[in-house]
Scaffold this motif. Structure first.
Motif, PDB file in Angstrom:
ATOM      1  N   GLY A  41      65.698 -64.884 -85.791  1.00 12.57           N
ATOM      2  CA  GLY A  41      66.091 -64.333 -87.078  1.00 12.57           C
ATOM      3  C   GLY A  41      65.686 -65.226 -88.226  1.00 12.57           C
ATOM      4  O   GLY A  41      64.629 -65.869 -88.199  1.00 12.57           O
ATOM      5  N   THR A  42      66.535 -65.283 -89.249  1.00 19.73           N
ATOM      6  CA  THR A  42      66.275 -66.105 -90.432  1.00 19.73           C
ATOM      7  C   THR A  42      67.438 -67.067 -90.634  1.00 19.73           C
ATOM      8  O   THR A  42      68.501 -66.882 -90.040  1.00 19.73           O
ATOM      9  N   SER A  59      70.408 -65.057 -91.721  1.00 19.61           N
ATOM     10  CA  SER A  59      70.784 -63.954 -90.827  1.00 19.61           C
ATOM     11  C   SER A  59      70.238 -64.286 -89.449  1.00 19.61           C
ATOM     12  O   SER A  59      69.080 -64.009 -89.136  1.00 19.61           O
ATOM     13  N   LYS A  80      69.717 -57.849 -84.314  1.00 21.05           N
ATOM     14  CA  LYS A  80      70.599 -56.822 -84.879  1.00 21.05           C
ATOM     15  C   LYS A  80      70.290 -55.497 -84.209  1.00 21.05           C
ATOM     16  O   LYS A  80      69.126 -55.177 -83.935  1.00 21.05           O
ATOM     17  N   PHE A 112      66.529 -60.307 -86.836  1.00 20.36           N
ATOM     18  CA  PHE A 112      66.691 -60.244 -88.284  1.00 20.36           C
ATOM     19  C   PHE A 112      65.398 -60.716 -88.954  1.00 20.36           C
ATOM     20  O   PHE A 112      64.762 -61.672 -88.497  1.00 20.36           O
ATOM     21  N   GLY A 113      65.031 -60.058 -90.024  1.00 21.53           N
ATOM     22  CA  GLY A 113      63.801 -60.379 -90.722  1.00 21.53           C
ATOM     23  C   GLY A 113      62.706 -59.368 -90.477  1.00 21.53           C
ATOM     24  O   GLY A 113      61.715 -59.317 -91.216  1.00 21.53           O
ATOM     25  N   THR A 171      67.497 -58.083 -93.386  1.00 22.24           N
ATOM     26  CA  THR A 171      68.433 -59.196 -93.344  1.00 22.24           C
ATOM     27  C   THR A 171      69.520 -58.918 -94.366  1.00 22.24           C
ATOM     28  O   THR A 171      69.353 -58.065 -95.254  1.00 22.24           O
TER      29      THR A 171
END
Length: 607
Positions: free
Chosen positions: A431-432, A435, A439, A457-458, A497
């Motif tokens: 993800g980031t 976040s 997901k 995420f992203g 995100t």
């Protein structure tokens, strides 16, 4: 003065339904058929009042057995629990799935919400109602989202009896829905949960990796595929160590609020007041959301394990799983999983020989979107109307039964398993920075392959929709469900995100991604959203109670071109929307204007 229903008496069947839940009455005070001499004083009143939380299960028991709740049945249930009938009446009438008027034993709920509306639910309803008119023995009810959006349009048949029988028709035709209502037992079986996971078999899946791989009924199969490794590590780390791992992972709530999970757990665990409670919110009633259903149907033991870990970390010994009333298969799977885990020592007084006690009670919702709000959910479990409470105090201080409570939804909890098995740094590497992790997105509407998708995420909106197969003529995408917002077809580069959608002026919400092509009449869609919020408002606070009605009225005038001009009604909508957003008690009223506002500002609706 209390309200009583006169001389209304329960039928033998109604009495049996209540007694099967509560046990036989012990005195005439509770309704036993004995001499009335023991009515001169009350016995066991305090104990009965402590069982008020059984009011909702009692209403379900009668409704399931008979198909509706009579005055006599309600009066008898109130007497057993020493609940004032006026209060019980207010609770029973709060939920859409209950009826206090006579109706046929079979009810066919036909979804008319967003995904189903776009798939022809209007024609389906009209056809079914023409076939199942008065005298058919079937009541047809137009229903909000049934959580079957990947198979829209959908219908759910419920036939009262002992036991109650249910059957799903999705995707439904008029003929199939009528057959299902006429013979729920003979309805074709639902497809397995894995049918709702287009990525099934992808080795990169984390939360959905076991769906379609393990037998959802087999605890041994779950353990053979890594089940309960996370709980063993939790016991090795200790409660503080588990909370530290969850905090370091960056996990935030997946229900829409995005509150840091570790902070919530720490705040609950540190409260000196006892006991502590754990509540899993599986009442995903947001139109377009069905990810939690897929997890519970396809990997139920994962949720049992995750709830056990959350309880251990926060010092809770009792957990409540509040599950949507419209999810009969998920209810069956979760009941079986809880029973098997208890029988094998994975729930109960001494879990895995560690001396830790924890057990799970399953409570069914009954059709109330507002019960997705945590404090409304607490009221519902406690046997009151599902109306949100004012905050503070917050649930970590005074939640369920006035005690410190941690509440998370299904997706949030199952994220704890990979955090503990892989470690917080490995989890956070996906993800980031803002976040972390993956997901789940519920993709439906004008796509060829609807279902639950798991992406890091992203990932951009366009990259998510590409494997789903967006149809020609894409006009808009609704993010976050009815409480979310629309984006244009040329905005598919939005990063998925929490921070990316905020910067784009929209929201991730619960993970709804609903695509609409140019064949879908947008004004009618907005009107359906407004009607949804009007129906689902609990009515407790004026901004929401009045504002949702005014919003629907203004949209009606615009759509039907009656009354004032569109510009005047749009100005009114903005004023009402600001009032709801600023002054409503809970998120329902605060977000009821979001989708309409975004459609006007981003899509030029009514321009």
């Amino acid at each position: 003065m209390d309200l009583h229903f006169g001389d209304s008496k329960p039928t033998d069947e109604e009495r049996a339904a209540v007694d099967a839940l509560l046990g036989p009455p012990e005195s005439s005070w509770e309704g036993a058929d004995r001499c009335d001499t023991d009515l001169r004083w009350a016995r066991g009143g305090r104990e009965a009042r402590d069982r008020r939380d059984l009011l909702l299960p009692g209403l379900h028991a009668v409704n399931d057995r008979v198909g509706w709740i009579s005055e006599g049945a309600l009066n008898y249930l109130c007497r057993r629990l020493t609940v004032p009938p006026a209060e019980a009446y207010g609770v029973a009438t709060f939920y859409a799935m209950f009826s206090l008027r006579p109706r046929p034993a079979t009810v066919l709920h036909v979804c008319t919400d967003l995904a189903c509306a776009a798939a022809g639910a209007g024609d389906l309803c009209a056809g079914v109602e023409a076939r199942l008119g008065p005298g058919s023995g079937v009541a047809v009810e137009r229903s909000p989202c049934l959580g079957l959006c990947e198979r829209a349009p959908a219908a759910l048949a419920v036939r009262a009896g002992d036991p109650v029988r249910t059957a799903v028709s999705a995707p439904a035709t008029v003929e199939a829905a009528v057959r299902t209502a006429g013979a729920p037992d003979a309805a074709p079986p639902e497809p397995p949960a894995v049918a709702a996971v287009p990525q099934a078999g992808d080795p990169s899946l984390t939360l959905l990796g076991r769906v379609g791989v393990v037998d959802p009924a087999s605890l041994d199969d779950y353990r053979a595929h890594g089940g309960y490794a996370a709980l063993r590590r939790a016991f090795a780390l200790g409660p503080a160590g588990v909370i530290r791992e969850v905090t370091d992972s960056g996990l935030v709530g997946r229900g829409g609020a995005a509150f840091p999970t570790g902070r919530k757990w720490q705040a609950t665990a540190s409260r000196p007041d006892r006991p502590h409670y754990l509540v899993c919110n599986a009442d995903e009633s947001e139109p377009g959301t069905f990810k939690d259903r897929v997890i519970m149907e396809g990997d139920p033991y994962a949720l049992v394990e995750a709830m056990t870990i959350a309880a251990y970390a926060t010092g809770a010994h009792t957990g409540y799983l509040y599950l949507r009333g419209e999810y009969p298969r998920a209810l069956h799977r979760m009941r079986h999983a809880v029973d098997r885990a208890r029988a094998r020592g994975l729930l109960g007084d001494d879990i895995l020989g560690q001396g830790y006690a924890f057990d799970i009670e399953i409570r069914r919702g009954a059709g109330a979107y507002v019960c997705g709000e945590e404090t409304a959910l607490f009221n519902s479990i406690e046997g009151y109307r599902g109306e949100p409470r004012s905050k503070p105090p917050f649930p970590v201080e005074k939640g369920l039964f006035g005690k410190p409570t941690v509440e998370n939804n299904v997706e949030t909890l199952v994220n704890v398993l990979p955090i503990l098995t892989r470690g917080a740094p490995a989890y956070a590497a996906t993800g980031t920075p803002g976040s972390t992790g993956t997901k789940l997105f519920c993709v439906s509407g004008s796509v060829e392959r609807p279902g639950v998708y798991e992406v890091p995420f992203g990932t951009t909106l366009g990259a998510l929709l590409e494997p789903a197969g967006v149809r020609e003529g894409l006009r808009a995408v609704l993010l976050g469900g009815a409480a979310g917002g629309f984006v244009r077809a040329d905005e598919l580069d939005i990063p998925l995100t929490f921070e990316g959608t905020r910067e784009a002026g929209t929201t991730l919400g619960s993970g709804v991604v609903m695509a609409f092509d140019d064949t879908v009449p947008l004004p009618r869609l907005l009107l359906r959203i407004a009607r949804f919020f009007r129906d689902e408002s609990c009515g407790q606070c004026v901004p929401c109670r009045v504002g949702t009605v005014r919003q629907e009225e203004a949209l009606h005038r615009i759509v039907e071109r009656t009354g004032a001009d569109a510009a005047g009604d749009i100005a009114l909508l903005r004023e009402v929307g600001r009032a709801m957003r600023d002054a409503s008690i809970c998120g329902l009223g605060q977000t009821a204007w979001n989708a309409v506002e975004s459609a006007i500002d981003r899509l030029g609706a009514y321009a």
